[in-house]
Design a protein around this motif. Structure first.
Motif, PDB file in Angstrom:
ATOM      1  N   PHE A  20       0.816  -1.202   0.000  1.00 38.19           N
ATOM      2  CA  PHE A  20       0.000   0.000   0.000  1.00 38.19           C
ATOM      3  C   PHE A  20       0.852   1.255   0.000  1.00 38.19           C
ATOM      4  O   PHE A  20       0.368   2.333  -0.232  1.00 38.19           O
ATOM      5  CB  PHE A  20      -0.934   0.024   1.209  1.00 38.19           C
ATOM      6  N   PRO A 290      -1.632   6.177   2.615  1.00 37.65           N
ATOM      7  CA  PRO A 290      -2.098   5.863   1.266  1.00 37.65           C
ATOM      8  C   PRO A 290      -1.849   6.927   0.216  1.00 37.65           C
ATOM      9  O   PRO A 290      -1.518   6.610  -0.912  1.00 37.65           O
ATOM     10  CB  PRO A 290      -3.597   5.638   1.473  1.00 37.65           C
ATOM     11  N   ASP A 370       2.516  -5.342   5.263  1.00 34.87           N
ATOM     12  CA  ASP A 370       1.858  -6.333   4.411  1.00 34.87           C
ATOM     13  C   ASP A 370       2.743  -6.559   3.197  1.00 34.87           C
ATOM     14  O   ASP A 370       2.730  -5.800   2.240  1.00 34.87           O
ATOM     15  CB  ASP A 370       0.478  -5.810   3.991  1.00 34.87           C
ATOM     16  N   ARG A 452      -4.133  -4.919  -7.265  1.00 34.05           N
ATOM     17  CA  ARG A 452      -3.400  -3.722  -6.861  1.00 34.05           C
ATOM     18  C   ARG A 452      -3.099  -2.962  -8.140  1.00 34.05           C
ATOM     19  O   ARG A 452      -2.314  -3.426  -8.983  1.00 34.05           O
ATOM     20  CB  ARG A 452      -2.123  -4.139  -6.144  1.00 34.05           C
ATOM     21  N   THR A 480      -5.787  -0.753  -3.806  1.00 33.45           N
ATOM     22  CA  THR A 480      -6.129  -2.165  -3.654  1.00 33.45           C
ATOM     23  C   THR A 480      -7.627  -2.299  -3.826  1.00 33.45           C
ATOM     24  O   THR A 480      -8.406  -1.693  -3.084  1.00 33.45           O
ATOM     25  CB  THR A 480      -5.699  -2.688  -2.280  1.00 33.45           C
ATOM     26  N   SER A 518      -4.988  -9.968   0.954  1.00 39.24           N
ATOM     27  CA  SER A 518      -5.512  -9.030   1.936  1.00 39.24           C
ATOM     28  C   SER A 518      -5.959  -9.822   3.147  1.00 39.24           C
ATOM     29  O   SER A 518      -7.133  -9.907   3.478  1.00 39.24           O
ATOM     30  CB  SER A 518      -6.672  -8.222   1.354  1.00 39.24           C
ATOM     31  N   SER A 594      -5.529  -6.775   6.700  1.00 36.59           N
ATOM     32  CA  SER A 594      -4.362  -5.964   7.023  1.00 36.59           C
ATOM     33  C   SER A 594      -4.396  -4.616   6.317  1.00 36.59           C
ATOM     34  O   SER A 594      -3.808  -3.640   6.790  1.00 36.59           O
ATOM     35  CB  SER A 594      -3.079  -6.705   6.652  1.00 36.59           C
ATOM     36  N   VAL A 595      -5.076  -4.561   5.181  1.00 35.04           N
ATOM     37  CA  VAL A 595      -5.284  -3.309   4.462  1.00 35.04           C
ATOM     38  C   VAL A 595      -6.756  -3.230   4.105  1.00 35.04           C
ATOM     39  O   VAL A 595      -7.292  -4.121   3.440  1.00 35.04           O
ATOM     40  CB  VAL A 595      -4.436  -3.222   3.180  1.00 35.04           C
ATOM     41  N   ARG A 596      -7.431  -2.184   4.563  1.00 34.03           N
ATOM     42  CA  ARG A 596      -8.857  -2.017   4.297  1.00 34.03           C
ATOM     43  C   ARG A 596      -9.084  -0.646   3.683  1.00 34.03           C
ATOM     44  O   ARG A 596      -8.675   0.367   4.239  1.00 34.03           O
ATOM     45  CB  ARG A 596      -9.662  -2.144   5.589  1.00 34.03           C
ATOM     46  N   ASN A 598      -7.631   0.659   1.346  1.00 37.07           N
ATOM     47  CA  ASN A 598      -6.302   1.209   1.072  1.00 37.07           C
ATOM     48  C   ASN A 598      -5.590   1.746   2.314  1.00 37.07           C
ATOM     49  O   ASN A 598      -4.557   2.387   2.210  1.00 37.07           O
ATOM     50  CB  ASN A 598      -6.380   2.324   0.022  1.00 37.07           C
ATOM     51  N   PRO A 600      -3.664   0.892   5.833  1.00 40.82           N
ATOM     52  CA  PRO A 600      -3.025  -0.214   6.550  1.00 40.82           C
ATOM     53  C   PRO A 600      -3.455  -0.275   8.003  1.00 40.82           C
ATOM     54  O   PRO A 600      -3.691   0.755   8.652  1.00 40.82           O
ATOM     55  CB  PRO A 600      -1.534   0.115   6.444  1.00 40.82           C
TER      56      PRO A 600
END
Length: 611
Positions: A20, A290, A370, A452, A480, A518, A594-596, A598, A600
């Motif tokens: 990210f 991001p 990540d 991505r 993402t 993810s 772990s990334v939502r 975009n 972290p």
């Protein structure tokens, strides 16, 4: 101050890189600005709130302090606005949104509200001009006043209600101006009554105060690392204003890695000549969020006391790490059992280790690393693609298509002046088609796989000949995103194919694509021994966004019991407070992704209390 995000990325400082965002900072920035995620002592009082915020204003109504600021960390379009509240100036919290109708738009710099005509009013910048907001409570919700009528054609503004009830507005950059407001607050009343010329270069973030019959017009000066605060003074609101020789009242301390101490605003906290300045400070060179390119500096909120000389001039003061501390009796006297204890995580970015979330301050944070790029983008490593700028025959997205005549090149593809581009192969024509084979294992297929992508302009992505995503317009950074269910189902163990077509419509151009996992992430603390815990407080990486999480406790780090489940959380608030009396040694925060969106997974601070 809103700083441009349209700048090329600098070299990575570490071999490890999150999909990210590049990790931490370039080696040059680390050498120049220092580690921006480092504290120099326990429980530092500055910044005063967790998260990325800027352009602050501070008000006090009754016995409560209210903090208004730009929600930073989302690039040019600010995040949702909230109002932080505190009784003692140390324990801050918010619940709910304060100005929903401007979410995700180009907005910043809410001025200090005044109570007038039975309501609360403040100016703010929206779409590069100043407007007026109004609400019935100091925490909002607020809405546009005067049917969205423009207040002034400039940025940054603040109101001052004088002793006789007259309201004045200072606004603008370079040479701020002062207007008298109409009695009904429907707009400014005629042309400016004063113009400020500090003659120190660029200024913005103007503010007003009155003390002992003297008017002070402050402003933020310069910008980026050199950002600072200056002022002028006059016996009349209309001037003429004088500019004291020593009118730089707050500026950075490079030797302490304290940068960009600008866009301040002041408050007399008790009517007894006790003054506070609230200001932003910049996390220079940091590259972990991001929308963060090399020129997009993100900020946090700090505060200092200040005072006046006998002649009415302001005594210059310095930014500190300690801050102000309590301004009233503490609203929370419980012991933080988590402070300084041992913390671990599923992964951590370099310089952003798990221990950063238990050092008692809001200037440091843990961020997940990540590293799960299955098909890497140029963020991590340049991949080899087959490509052509000549329109191929039908079937070009299918695995059986013969691409032997295509050229081979490294990702990404585009022009280096395109925002967010990491160019491995120059592409400057109208269209480009890309093909790349990749391998998946049985374990890969069990994961939550996402695309991505960075595209400028329109793009389409195929996996094994099946449409995975159609992307309109353009992005100026990597995103993402989910892939279509059909494309996800079509992935198989062994060899697979990703194909991309991008069309250039004007301006910058760039395309790159990859596949990431993810999966879940976790952060854990060992309290050292089993003890009674009554509640926890968590300050997440982006406190104004929803962060789904599950909190568990354990006595042996093997058998875990539920403490709180926020998997379906929908309430905007910080800190997140969970209450349950347990005897525990360990707590674990698990993030389903772990990334939502975009963002972290990360924590500014985790606290556990005995009551």
């Amino acid at each position: 101050m809103k700083l441009s995000r349209y700048a090329p990325q600098l070299a990575l400082c570490m071999a490890v890189a999150a999909p990210f965002m590049a990790s931490c900072a370039s080696a040059q920035d680390l050498a120049k600005y220092g580690d921006q995620n480092m504290s120099k002592g326990p429980m530092e009082g500055n910044p005063i709130i967790p998260g990325l915020f800027a352009d602050p204003s501070l008000a006090k109504f009754g016995d409560t302090y209210y903090l208004y600021c730009t929600t930073d960390g989302f690039g040019w379009n600010a995040g949702r606005w909230v109002v932080w509240k505190s009784k003692d100036f140390v324990h801050w919290s918010f619940s709910g949104e304060s100005f929903p109708e401007i979410n995700g738009q180009k907005n910043w710099a809410p001025g200090k509200p005044i109570f007038h005509l039975g309501r609360y009013w403040f100016p703010f910048t929206w779409m590069d001009n100043n407007y007026l907001a109004v609400g019935d409570k100091p925490e909002g919700p607020f809405h546009f006043a005067n049917d969205r009528k423009q207040l002034t054609p400039s940025i940054d503004a603040e109101l001052l209600k004088d002793d006789d009830g007259t309201v004045y507005l200072i606004s603008g950059n370079v040479k701020p101006v002062i207007h008298r407001m109409k009695p009904d607050m429907s707009g400014v009343d005629g042309p400016p009554i004063a113009t400020l010329d500090y003659n120190k270069g660029y200024v913005e973030g103007a503010f007003l105060l009155k003390r002992n019959g003297m008017y002070y017009a402050g402003a933020a000066n310069l910008g980026y690392a050199e950002y600072r605060n200056i002022y002028a003074m006059s016996r009349s609101i209309a001037g003429p204003y004088t500019y004291p020789t020593d009118n730089i009242i707050l500026e950075p301390i490079p030797s302490d890695n304290l940068w960009g101490t600008g866009h301040g605003q002041v408050l007399n906290i008790d009517g007894k000549d006790n003054w506070v300045m609230i200001y932003l400070r910049s996390r220079m060179g940091e590259k972990v969020d991001p929308f963060q390119g090399s020129g997009n500096v993100y900020r946090q909120i700090a505060a200092e006391r200040f005072s006046f000389n006998n002649d009415g001039t302001i005594k210059p003061f310095k930014p500190t790490r300690s801050g102000i501390g309590l301004l009233a009796a503490s609203t929370d006297t419980a012991t933080n059992l988590a402070f300084g204890k041992t913390a671990t995580a599923s992964s951590s970015l370099p310089l952003y280790g798990a221990e950063k979330a238990v050092d008692g301050g809001f200037g440091t944070r843990w961020i997940v690393a990540d590293t799960s790029q299955i098909v890497p983008t140029a963020e991590k490593e340049a991949g080899l693609w087959k490509w052509t700028t000549t329109r191929p025959a039908d079937g070009w997205a299918n695995p059986t298509y013969d691409d032997s005549g295509w050229t081979q090149g490294k990702s990404g593809f585009g022009t280096p002046d395109t925002p967010g581009a990491i160019v491995g192969t120059r592409w400057d024509t109208g269209d480009i088609w890309l093909r790349r084979e990749f391998m998946l294992t049985e374990e890969d297929l069990k994961q939550d796989l996402r695309l991505r992508v960075h595209h400028d302009n329109e793009a389409e992505v195929y996996l094994n000949g099946i449409g995975a995503a159609t992307l309109d317009n353009f992005d100026d950074q990597y995103q993402t995103i989910p892939m279509s269910e059909a494309a996800r189902t079509g992935l198989k163990m062994g060899k697979n194919l990703i194909v991309v077509h991008c069309h250039q419509a004007g301006g910058g151009q760039y395309v790159d694509a990859g596949i990431v996992r993810s999966g879940a992430a976790w952060w854990k603390i060992d309290l050292g021994q089993t003890q009674q815990v009554a509640r926890t407080e968590i300050s997440f990486n982006y406190p104004t966004e929803i962060t789904p999480y599950v909190l568990e406790w354990s006595t042996d780090d093997k058998t875990w019991q539920p403490y709180a489940d926020h998997s379906d959380d929908a309430l905007y608030e910080s800190p997140k407070v969970d209450r349950k009396a347990v005897s525990a040694r360990y707590f674990r925060v698990t993030f389903p992704q772990s990334v939502r969106s975009n963002i972290p997974a990360g924590l500014w601070e985790f606290k556990a209390f005995d009551k």
